[in-house]
Design a protein around this motif. Structure first.
Motif, mmCIF file in Angstrom:
data_model
loop_
_atom_site.group_PDB
_atom_site.id
_atom_site.type_symbol
_atom_site.label_atom_id
_atom_site.label_comp_id
_atom_site.label_asym_id
_atom_site.label_seq_id
_atom_site.Cartn_x
_atom_site.Cartn_y
_atom_site.Cartn_z
ATOM 1 N N ARG A 27 11.514 11.454 -62.171
ATOM 2 C CA ARG A 27 12.386 10.274 -62.261
ATOM 3 C C ARG A 27 11.588 9.024 -62.620
ATOM 4 O O ARG A 27 12.043 8.196 -63.392
ATOM 5 N N PRO A 44 22.499 2.533 -63.879
ATOM 6 C CA PRO A 44 22.056 3.898 -63.621
ATOM 7 C C PRO A 44 23.154 4.908 -63.953
ATOM 8 O O PRO A 44 24.345 4.578 -63.892
ATOM 9 N N GLU A 47 26.866 5.053 -62.375
ATOM 10 C CA GLU A 47 27.227 3.750 -61.805
ATOM 11 C C GLU A 47 28.118 2.991 -62.791
ATOM 12 O O GLU A 47 28.015 3.181 -64.002
ATOM 13 N N TRP A 51 22.299 -2.662 -62.296
ATOM 14 C CA TRP A 51 21.359 -3.046 -61.257
ATOM 15 C C TRP A 51 20.309 -3.944 -61.901
ATOM 16 O O TRP A 51 19.870 -3.695 -63.024
ATOM 17 N N MET A 53 16.708 -4.608 -62.188
ATOM 18 C CA MET A 53 15.557 -3.748 -61.910
ATOM 19 C C MET A 53 14.287 -4.549 -61.597
ATOM 20 O O MET A 53 13.295 -4.523 -62.323
ATOM 21 N N ASN A 57 14.856 -3.056 -56.233
ATOM 22 C CA ASN A 57 15.944 -2.223 -56.742
ATOM 23 C C ASN A 57 15.413 -0.960 -57.418
ATOM 24 O O ASN A 57 16.043 0.099 -57.340
ATOM 25 N N THR A 58 14.276 -1.051 -58.064
ATOM 26 C CA THR A 58 13.679 0.135 -58.671
ATOM 27 C C THR A 58 13.300 1.134 -57.579
ATOM 28 O O THR A 58 13.590 2.327 -57.695
ATOM 29 N N ARG A 60 14.654 1.250 -54.604
ATOM 30 C CA ARG A 60 15.929 1.724 -54.031
ATOM 31 C C ARG A 60 16.491 2.883 -54.854
ATOM 32 O O ARG A 60 16.951 3.876 -54.304
ATOM 33 N N TRP A 61 16.470 2.729 -56.180
ATOM 34 C CA TRP A 61 17.023 3.790 -57.038
ATOM 35 C C TRP A 61 16.191 5.073 -56.915
ATOM 36 O O TRP A 61 16.739 6.156 -56.743
ATOM 37 N N ARG A 64 16.877 6.631 -53.535
ATOM 38 C CA ARG A 64 18.207 7.241 -53.489
ATOM 39 C C ARG A 64 18.222 8.569 -54.241
ATOM 40 O O ARG A 64 18.776 9.563 -53.772
ATOM 41 N N GLU A 65 17.586 8.599 -55.404
ATOM 42 C CA GLU A 65 17.592 9.805 -56.215
ATOM 43 C C GLU A 65 16.777 10.942 -55.601
ATOM 44 O O GLU A 65 17.087 12.101 -55.817
ATOM 45 N N LEU A 70 20.299 5.076 -49.529
ATOM 46 C CA LEU A 70 20.040 3.779 -50.146
ATOM 47 C C LEU A 70 19.325 2.862 -49.161
ATOM 48 O O LEU A 70 19.759 2.710 -48.018
#
Length: 180
Positions: A27, A44, A47, A51, A53, A57-58, A60-61, A64-65, A70
């Motif tokens: 990822r 993303p 979504e 977002w 980035m 936030n990067t 967080r993504w 999450r992935e 989150l």
């Protein structure tokens, strides 16, 4: 971003046991291939809203992935989230000890990379990816001119900073990590 070093890490990471588990490295590589600048607005997959980035936030993504949950929005709130759960570890002064302690997926935290508007002064976060065969450490996230992607992690390197009083400069510094 140093593309030859990044290419070496990405090629070698497939052969390093445990480095590509759970898709974190894939990822991170995919995000890097998008060429997104820092603070880019990106939607993303799946979504409906973009977002921003930035570093948090990067992270967080990516979290999450790979973990399915989150994290809080800001680097400071992410730091507090892990500290309150006893999962934050302060970095010592010995880089060899840090290299032995860090695990793939740990969140890396810096303070004072810019003038903080909040307490604690945590202003930057990235995700640790691991070491390549040459011993260099790598992280994923978004930072300054380099944008979203995979970057070499050098714990002693000062990052950002600001003048806090006339000519007195406060340098951004790595302070520790959290284990999700």
């Amino acid at each position: 971003m140093n593309r030859p070093l990044l290419a070496l890490f990405l090629a070698a990471s497939a052969s390093v046991p445990g480095l590509a588990q759970s898709g974190l490295e894939e990822r991170a590589r995919w995000l890097d291939s998008l060429g997104l600048p820092y603070n880019a607005h990106w939607t993303p997959p799946g979504e409906s809203k973009p977002w921003k980035m930035d570093c948090s936030n990067t992270v967080r993504w990516l979290h999450r992935e790979t973990h399915g949950s989150l994290l809080p929005r800001t680097s400071s709130d992410q730091y507090l989230f892990f500290r309150e759960r006893g999962r934050f570890r302060r970095a010592g002064t010995n880089p060899n000890h840090l290299m032995r302690e860090l695990r793939r997926g740990d969140l890396l935290f810096w303070e004072h990379t810019y003038r903080p508007q909040r307490k604690p002064p945590i202003t930057h976060v990235m995700v640790y990816l691991g070491r390549d065969p040459a011993g260099r450490m790598w992280m994923a996230g978004s930072q300054g001119r380099q944008g979203v992607g995979v970057h070499e992690f050098r714990p002693k390197m000062r990052m950002g900073g600001y003048n806090w009083f006339l000519w007195f400069r406060r340098e951004g510094r790595f302070i520790g990590y959290a284990r999700p």
